[in-house]
Design an enzyme around this catalytic site. Structure first.
Site, mmCIF file in Angstrom:
data_model
loop_
_atom_site.group_PDB
_atom_site.id
_atom_site.type_symbol
_atom_site.label_atom_id
_atom_site.label_comp_id
_atom_site.label_asym_id
_atom_site.label_seq_id
_atom_site.Cartn_x
_atom_site.Cartn_y
_atom_site.Cartn_z
ATOM 1 C CE LYS A 68 -2.071 0.488 3.752
ATOM 2 N NZ LYS A 68 -2.822 -0.043 4.858
ATOM 3 C CB THR A 70 5.197 0.300 -2.685
ATOM 4 O OG1 THR A 70 6.028 -0.212 -1.640
ATOM 5 C CG2 THR A 70 5.998 0.359 -3.970
ATOM 6 N NE ARG A 91 -0.167 4.477 9.332
ATOM 7 C CZ ARG A 91 -0.373 3.224 9.729
ATOM 8 N NH1 ARG A 91 -0.765 2.982 10.955
ATOM 9 N NH2 ARG A 91 -0.171 2.217 8.908
ATOM 10 C CE LYS A 102 4.045 -3.445 8.206
ATOM 11 N NZ LYS A 102 3.055 -2.361 8.379
ATOM 12 C CB ALA A 270 -4.630 0.878 11.409
ATOM 13 C CG PHE A 298 -3.305 -2.869 9.673
ATOM 14 C CD1 PHE A 298 -2.242 -3.612 9.193
ATOM 15 C CD2 PHE A 298 -3.262 -2.447 10.991
ATOM 16 C CE1 PHE A 298 -1.163 -3.951 10.008
ATOM 17 C CE2 PHE A 298 -2.184 -2.772 11.812
ATOM 18 C CZ PHE A 298 -1.148 -3.520 11.314
ATOM 19 C CG PHE A 378 4.138 -8.960 -6.204
ATOM 20 C CD1 PHE A 378 5.192 -8.737 -5.342
ATOM 21 C CD2 PHE A 378 2.895 -8.419 -5.890
ATOM 22 C CE1 PHE A 378 5.018 -8.020 -4.169
ATOM 23 C CE2 PHE A 378 2.709 -7.687 -4.717
ATOM 24 C CZ PHE A 378 3.783 -7.489 -3.862
ATOM 25 C CD1 TRP A 406 9.128 -2.766 -4.192
ATOM 26 C CD2 TRP A 406 10.183 -3.505 -6.017
ATOM 27 N NE1 TRP A 406 10.327 -3.303 -3.783
ATOM 28 C CE2 TRP A 406 10.999 -3.770 -4.890
ATOM 29 C CE3 TRP A 406 10.646 -3.880 -7.281
ATOM 30 C CZ2 TRP A 406 12.233 -4.400 -4.989
ATOM 31 C CZ3 TRP A 406 11.893 -4.507 -7.375
ATOM 32 C CH2 TRP A 406 12.663 -4.761 -6.241
#
Length: 553
Positions: A68, A70, A91, A102, A270, A298, A378, A406
């Site tokens: 999200k 990215t 954030r 993460k 979140a 999230f 991807f 990405w």
């Protein structure tokens, strides 16, 4: 293939003063943190009208990842390529997830905010200031009791906890004041992760320093022996706490790899808190930019719902469009595919998992907002699967665009950005909240549980029932609700993927956050102090003799 941190370290940064100049911010209005970071003065007003607001959210996250942040960064970069004067408002990463599961939280590949090492670690010290203010309040509480307890605070009814911005399960339940009388009054205590602290929420929802101080004063820290609430104002320390936070209130200005201006400020969780960056940062970006890309934490059932039912009221601006991020592999997981099988074509599983995306789209549309889907690509995605996902979105009359930010930075959002701009122009948002704050607390919880999560019933444990009565008696029942639950499922059971049916949501506790201005509703087994995984991301982190970081991603 270069890692995220290698790409970041090879990227050429522009002076932050030039980024500020691009936005029309005078040199007198910024406070430099070296060459590449700055705080912006809260006095900066700029244009009176606000820009267009793009809210980026996603399906329920899975270990497969959605990307999200990215997508958000790449979208803003592409908008600037189109000369749309776009600004990011994101954030701040918490050290808990960064060092835990993460890793970094500044985007990835060629869609990153820089300097990624600094942002992911101590940055400008905002979260440390919040930790200090939180723990200073704890010290003031314990000292007040030790010095005679003039307010009659019941040590067994103190609801304020200490905090630390790390995942540390050993601190969930602690004892303080052990030893002789000089060491304080013994009582049971606990720690929250700093990003779950009410002070984090207060800072993120306050409009200025005066509002910050007023909100701090309203924080309820516990109750007297007569069961009357005790506030920070009763302790007379709101001024001291505001003093500790005065610099942290100023939004941080950085840049993307493509030198798009980015405000990164505040970071409430979140799944525990409201999951959005600060009102001050978002409003500053809206005053400076024509398009502002912001992100809710999230999935849309958590961050986006809280953005729309809590933050919008304080921001006084609703989104013009919602961008819903989804991936083929995550949807296949929601369709029942195991993690080690995600690189194999599975059209039936994708179609089954699409139900999760469809539910989130319908939820956002119920707020009167147009939705655009960003399919984050991807390398091993199958063309047949990507085409099917776009077709499924077309069947419910929602545009779905592929995003390769990405790998390609802003150019990877070429079609997405154009569609977002067209959607804002063609489909005027008609925002409406999910509920009115005048509703009873129980009804507000049920509205979210049934309309957003799809719950059949809501079950309130005995303790929560008692708290509902107390909240009404104390006049706090007009506040919005902030439901704390697992991020992995629409339900309160992390194992229920896709779109669970006929489940009950269990409310075990309702905690008043009067300073923040909402009631936290704890469900399931969600924890306010996470633990580290068996193999923390920190095991791969290092720094060389020249100070170059490695292992952040």
């Amino acid at each position: 293939m270069l890692s995220d941190i290698e790409i970041a370290q090879q990227s050429k940064l522009s002076s932050i003063t030039k980024i500020a100049e691009k936005l029309g911010i005078s040199s007198e209005s910024i406070e430099l943190f070296g060459n590449d970071k700055a705080k912006v003065s809260l006095k900066e007003e700029d244009k009176a009208s606000l820009g267009k607001l793009i809210l980026v959210t996603s399906i329920n996250p899975t270990p497969a990842g959605e990307g999200k942040t990215t997508v958000s960064i790449g979208l803003a970069d592409r908008l600037n390529q189109l000369h749309k004067n776009a600004v990011l408002a994101l954030r701040e990463p918490s050290l808990g997830p960064v060092m835990g599961l993460k890793g970094g939280a500044t985007g990835g590949g060629y869609s990153q905010v820089l300097p990624m090492e600094d942002i992911n670690l101590h940055f400008t010290g905002d979260i440390h200031a919040i930790t200090t203010a939180n723990n200073a309040l704890s010290a003031f509480i314990d000292n007040h009791i030790h010095q005679g307890n003039e307010l009659g605070i019941d040590p067994q009814q103190i609801i304020w906890k200490r905090s630390l911005d790390l995942n540390d399960r050993a601190l969930r339940n602690t004892l303080v004041g052990l030893g002789n009388k000089a060491q304080g009054v013994p009582r049971q205590e606990g720690f929250d992760i700093t990003v779950a602290s009410e002070i984090m929420a207060v800072l993120c929802l306050a409009s200025d320093l005066s509002d910050l101080k007023a909100r701090l004063a309203r924080i309820v820290i516990g109750y007297t022996y007569q069961k009357e609430p005790v506030t920070v104002q009763d302790l007379q320390v709101e001024g001291a706490l505001a003093l500790l936070l005065k610099e942290a209130m100023k939004p941080n200005l950085v840049q993307t790899i493509e030198q798009t201006p980015a405000f990164i400020h505040g970071g409430p969780f979140a799944n525990i808190a409201h999951g959005c960056n600060s009102v001050v940062a978002t409003k500053t970006a809206l005053r400076l930019g024509d398009y502002v890309v912001t992100e809710a934490g999230f999935g849309a059932d958590l961050g986006a719902e809280k953005f729309l039912d809590i933050k919008v009221t304080n921001l006084e601006k609703s989104p013009d469009v919602v961008v819903m991020v989804a991936t083929v592999r995550a949807l296949k997981m929601h369709g029942g595919v195991a993690v080690d099988q995600l690189d194999k074509e599975n059209l039936p599983a994708l179609e089954k998992g699409f139900a999760n995306l469809k539910k989130h789209i319908q939820n956002m549309q119920s707020f009167g907002l147009p939705v655009v889907v960003a399919i984050n690509e991807f390398a091993f995605d199958q063309e047949s699967e990507l085409s099917l996902l776009q077709t499924l979105c077309q069947e419910i009359e929602v545009n779905a665009l592929r995003s390769s930010t990405w790998a390609n930075g802003g150019m990877g959002a070429k079609e997405l950005a154009s569609t977002v701009v067209d959607t804002i122009a063609d489909k005027k948002a008609k925002y409406r909240p999910l509920y009115q704050n005048q509703l009873p607390v129980e009804d507000k919880i049920k509205k979210i549980a049934r309309n957003i999560y799809g719950a059949k019933n809501v079950f309130f444990e005995k303790n929560a029932r008692k708290q509902l009565e107390d909240i009404k008696t104390l006049g706090w029942d007009q506040l919005p609700v902030c439901i704390a639950k697992t991020q992995y499922s629409l339900s309160d059971d992390a194992s229920l993927l896709g779109v669970p049916k006929d489940f009950d949501l269990t409310v075990r506790e309702i905690s008043p956050k009067i300073g923040a201005g909402f009631l936290v509703v704890l469900t399931g087994n969600v924890l306010t102090m996470p633990g580290l995984p068996k193999r923390p991301a920190a095991l791969d982190m290092d720094v060389d003799e020249k100070g170059n970081a490695s292992g952040l991603f």
